[in-house]
Write a protein that holds these residues in place. Structure first.
Motif, PDB file in Angstrom:
ATOM      1  N   UNK A 119      20.419  89.154 -25.489  1.00 51.08           N
ATOM      2  CA  UNK A 119      21.199  87.958 -25.220  1.00 51.08           C
ATOM      3  C   UNK A 119      22.690  88.286 -25.256  1.00 51.08           C
ATOM      4  N   UNK A 120      23.438  87.632 -24.394  1.00 52.65           N
ATOM      5  CA  UNK A 120      24.874  87.844 -24.372  1.00 52.65           C
ATOM      6  C   UNK A 120      25.593  86.990 -25.409  1.00 52.65           C
ATOM      7  N   UNK A 121      25.099  85.810 -25.684  1.00 57.23           N
ATOM      8  CA  UNK A 121      25.831  84.888 -26.556  1.00 57.23           C
ATOM      9  C   UNK A 121      25.002  84.369 -27.725  1.00 57.23           C
ATOM     10  N   UNK A 122      23.848  84.962 -27.970  1.00 56.41           N
ATOM     11  CA  UNK A 122      23.030  84.534 -29.099  1.00 56.41           C
ATOM     12  C   UNK A 122      22.235  83.276 -28.844  1.00 56.41           C
ATOM     13  N   UNK A 123      22.210  82.794 -27.610  1.00 51.00           N
ATOM     14  CA  UNK A 123      21.448  81.601 -27.256  1.00 51.00           C
ATOM     15  C   UNK A 123      20.281  81.968 -26.359  1.00 51.00           C
ATOM     16  N   UNK A 124      19.297  81.090 -26.322  1.00 50.39           N
ATOM     17  CA  UNK A 124      18.087  81.347 -25.547  1.00 50.39           C
ATOM     18  C   UNK A 124      18.404  81.530 -24.068  1.00 50.39           C
ATOM     19  N   UNK A 125      17.694  82.465 -23.436  1.00 49.85           N
ATOM     20  CA  UNK A 125      17.818  82.731 -22.003  1.00 49.85           C
ATOM     21  C   UNK A 125      16.459  82.484 -21.345  1.00 49.85           C
ATOM     22  N   UNK A 126      16.414  82.347 -20.017  1.00 50.26           N
ATOM     23  CA  UNK A 126      15.138  82.102 -19.343  1.00 50.26           C
ATOM     24  C   UNK A 126      14.140  83.233 -19.567  1.00 50.26           C
ATOM     25  N   UNK A 127      12.884  82.860 -19.692  1.00 51.04           N
ATOM     26  CA  UNK A 127      11.812  83.845 -19.843  1.00 51.04           C
ATOM     27  C   UNK A 127      11.501  84.522 -18.520  1.00 51.04           C
ATOM     28  N   UNK A 128      10.974  85.742 -18.619  1.00 52.11           N
ATOM     29  CA  UNK A 128      10.296  86.359 -17.484  1.00 52.11           C
ATOM     30  C   UNK A 128       8.896  85.745 -17.448  1.00 52.11           C
ATOM     31  N   UNK A 129       8.599  85.026 -16.388  1.00 49.41           N
ATOM     32  CA  UNK A 129       7.368  84.231 -16.338  1.00 49.41           C
ATOM     33  C   UNK A 129       6.121  85.064 -16.579  1.00 49.41           C
ATOM     34  N   UNK A 130       6.095  86.280 -16.045  1.00 46.32           N
ATOM     35  CA  UNK A 130       4.898  87.116 -16.181  1.00 46.32           C
ATOM     36  C   UNK A 130       4.626  87.492 -17.637  1.00 46.32           C
ATOM     37  N   UNK A 131       5.663  87.497 -18.492  1.00 47.32           N
ATOM     38  CA  UNK A 131       5.459  87.860 -19.896  1.00 47.32           C
ATOM     39  C   UNK A 131       4.644  86.809 -20.614  1.00 47.32           C
ATOM     40  N   UNK A 132       4.995  85.536 -20.432  1.00 47.89           N
ATOM     41  CA  UNK A 132       4.231  84.461 -21.059  1.00 47.89           C
ATOM     42  C   UNK A 132       2.787  84.462 -20.556  1.00 47.89           C
ATOM     43  N   UNK A 133       2.602  84.735 -19.270  1.00 50.41           N
ATOM     44  CA  UNK A 133       1.233  84.776 -18.720  1.00 50.41           C
ATOM     45  C   UNK A 133       0.449  85.944 -19.324  1.00 50.41           C
ATOM     46  N   UNK A 134       1.109  87.077 -19.532  1.00 53.66           N
ATOM     47  CA  UNK A 134       0.443  88.224 -20.144  1.00 53.66           C
ATOM     48  C   UNK A 134       0.027  87.906 -21.578  1.00 53.66           C
ATOM     49  N   UNK A 135       0.927  87.303 -22.348  1.00 57.31           N
ATOM     50  CA  UNK A 135       0.592  86.910 -23.715  1.00 57.31           C
ATOM     51  C   UNK A 135      -0.635  86.000 -23.728  1.00 57.31           C
ATOM     52  N   UNK A 136      -0.672  85.068 -22.775  1.00 59.38           N
ATOM     53  CA  UNK A 136      -1.747  84.073 -22.736  1.00 59.38           C
ATOM     54  C   UNK A 136      -3.092  84.706 -22.378  1.00 59.38           C
ATOM     55  N   UNK A 179      -7.718  77.599 -22.613  1.00 62.92           N
ATOM     56  CA  UNK A 179      -7.624  76.324 -21.903  1.00 62.92           C
ATOM     57  C   UNK A 179      -6.224  75.714 -21.932  1.00 62.92           C
ATOM     58  N   UNK A 180      -5.253  76.413 -22.537  1.00 69.03           N
ATOM     59  CA  UNK A 180      -3.886  75.917 -22.551  1.00 69.03           C
ATOM     60  C   UNK A 180      -3.227  76.151 -21.187  1.00 69.03           C
ATOM     61  N   UNK A 181      -2.402  75.200 -20.741  1.00 74.65           N
ATOM     62  CA  UNK A 181      -1.661  75.370 -19.496  1.00 74.65           C
ATOM     63  C   UNK A 181      -0.475  76.291 -19.740  1.00 74.65           C
ATOM     64  N   UNK A 182       0.133  76.776 -18.649  1.00 73.08           N
ATOM     65  CA  UNK A 182       1.302  77.646 -18.782  1.00 73.08           C
ATOM     66  C   UNK A 182       2.422  76.917 -19.501  1.00 73.08           C
ATOM     67  N   UNK A 183       2.617  75.642 -19.197  1.00 71.46           N
ATOM     68  CA  UNK A 183       3.673  74.855 -19.835  1.00 71.46           C
ATOM     69  C   UNK A 183       3.427  74.743 -21.335  1.00 71.46           C
ATOM     70  N   UNK A 184       2.168  74.544 -21.725  1.00 70.37           N
ATOM     71  CA  UNK A 184       1.838  74.451 -23.149  1.00 70.37           C
ATOM     72  C   UNK A 184       2.059  75.790 -23.853  1.00 70.37           C
ATOM     73  N   UNK A 185       1.684  76.874 -23.185  1.00 65.14           N
ATOM     74  CA  UNK A 185       1.885  78.206 -23.749  1.00 65.14           C
ATOM     75  C   UNK A 185       3.372  78.461 -23.966  1.00 65.14           C
ATOM     76  N   UNK A 186       4.180  78.165 -22.961  1.00 67.26           N
ATOM     77  CA  UNK A 186       5.609  78.423 -23.045  1.00 67.26           C
ATOM     78  C   UNK A 186       6.260  77.580 -24.139  1.00 67.26           C
TER      79      UNK A 186
END
Length: 373
Positions: A119-136, A179-186
């Motif tokens: 992170x550049x400023x210590x705040x949350x940045x957008x996820x790489x979508x494929x990472x959340x899908x891999x975790x799931x 059975x969780x949706x991508x939105x729920x996982x994220x």
């Protein structure tokens, strides 16, 4: 074994001396007998190594790392040796996914930072979508890890580290059902990613820093009043000037004290201000910098072409000197920033790298091009 021994006997003791790293009082340790993912906010350059202060010898974590550190030389040999896979961040790479799944089959603990970089400023940045899908989809526990004080201990934009205290907190694992949706996982995974890391507890704030403002022009890359690029500097490493006028004093905890009013603000605040400023619509030149230009067509080889001039416009980059070329914004597939000063522009079949050696902000250029994280 040799690579891990070198890291554990040289790098980790050095980190303990500089940052007084300790395990958070409420923290648990990672399992050593089951496959899992490990993730969390990534603001300090050594976050993955802090985590391995609390893993057994020769049972350290595995993971992925940007290609920049895995091209050649001793650092590449060490990183390959401890089980890191090279990745180009936001470019789809099926072979990297296969490598990660192979680590899980071998019951390894795999560290992946889902925002794609520090992170550049210590705040949350957008996820790489494929990472959340891999975790799931992998079906293994996911352990959140937070390094408290990491951002203030060495902000990404800063040239020099700040000696301080850090606390590594390993939280209870998250189990993601099929059975969780991508939105729920994220939403579930994002619970530990929120907040502003500049707002750290008092006991984790640096009390001293060598030239704390050195590098501030990388993140506050425009004049907050006029929008002019390359207007911010710190001649002495403590005072921050806009143009030729001293405006702020940088403190060890990276807060900025207004020299006129005495009010304190954060770097994050001014970063947000300059990032949200509109760009000119008249096609005028935004910035011009001397850069070292490189070209890659097949990793890990990269051709160092030499020094040249780079001009930034809203719709294009114009290169001259060692490479005469115009790159239209519409041609760019992805962008990435490595080692804070290297802007990598991914095109069809090649990557052009601009290394801002002397001045300029790779981050500012990336924001204009609008193709990166």
């Amino acid at each position: 074994y040799v690579a891990e021994t070198l890291l554990r006997t040289i790098l980790l003791p050095l980190c303990r001396v500089i940052w007084k790293v300790r395990l958070h009082p409420n923290s648990k340790r990672l399992p050593t007998d089951e496959a899992c993912f490990v993730y969390g906010p990534h603001s300090h350059n050594f976050d993955p190594f802090f985590l391995n202060m609390y893993t057994p010898w020769y049972q350290g974590t595995r993971g992925v790392m940007t290609r920049e550190y895995l091209r050649q030389g001793i650092s590449s040999w060490i990183m390959h040796g401890i089980g890191l896979l090279p990745t180009a961040k936001r470019i789809p790479e099926p072979h990297v996914i296969r490598g990660v799944l192979g680590m899980l089959r071998d019951k390894k603990q795999v560290v992946i930072y889902p925002e794609g970089g520090r992170r550049w400023d210590g705040r949350a940045a957008p996820w790489i979508e494929s990472t959340a899908k891999l975790f799931h989809r992998a079906g293994v526990p996911v352990y959140p890890v937070v390094v408290h004080g990491g951002y203030l201990g060495w902000p990404r934009w800063a040239t020099f580290p700040r000696p301080s205290r850090l606390e590594v907190e390993i939280l209870e694992p998250i189990h993601l059902s099929k059975d969780m949706s991508y939105e729920e996982v994220l939403a579930r995974l994002n619970e530990v990613m929120k907040g502003d890391e500049a707002d750290a507890p008092t006991h984790l704030r640096p009390k001293w820093a060598y030239k704390p403002a050195a590098g501030v022009e990388r993140i506050i890359y425009r004049d907050p009043d006029t929008g002019r690029f390359n207007a911010v500097s710190s001649p002495d490493g403590t005072t921050v000037c806009v143009g030729d006028v001293p405006r702020w004093k940088m403190h060890p905890d990276s807060s900025l004290e207004d020299l006129s009013t005495g009010d304190r603000t954060t770097v994050s605040y001014w970063y947000e201000q300059v990032r949200n400023m509109p760009l000119p619509t008249d096609g005028s030149l935004l910035a011009e910098n001397v850069v070292e230009i490189s070209r890659e067509t097949a990793f890990p080889a990269i051709d160092r072409l030499g020094e040249g001039s780079a001009k930034l416009f809203v719709d294009r980059i114009e290169l001259s000197g060692c490479l005469e070329r115009t790159i239209m914004r519409s041609e760019i597939l992805y962008t990435g920033i490595e080692r804070n000063r290297k802007l990598q522009v991914f095109l069809d079949g090649e990557m052009i790298e601009l290394h801002f050696v002397h001045d300029g902000s790779a981050l500012g250029w990336e924001h204009v091009l609008g193709a990166g994280a």
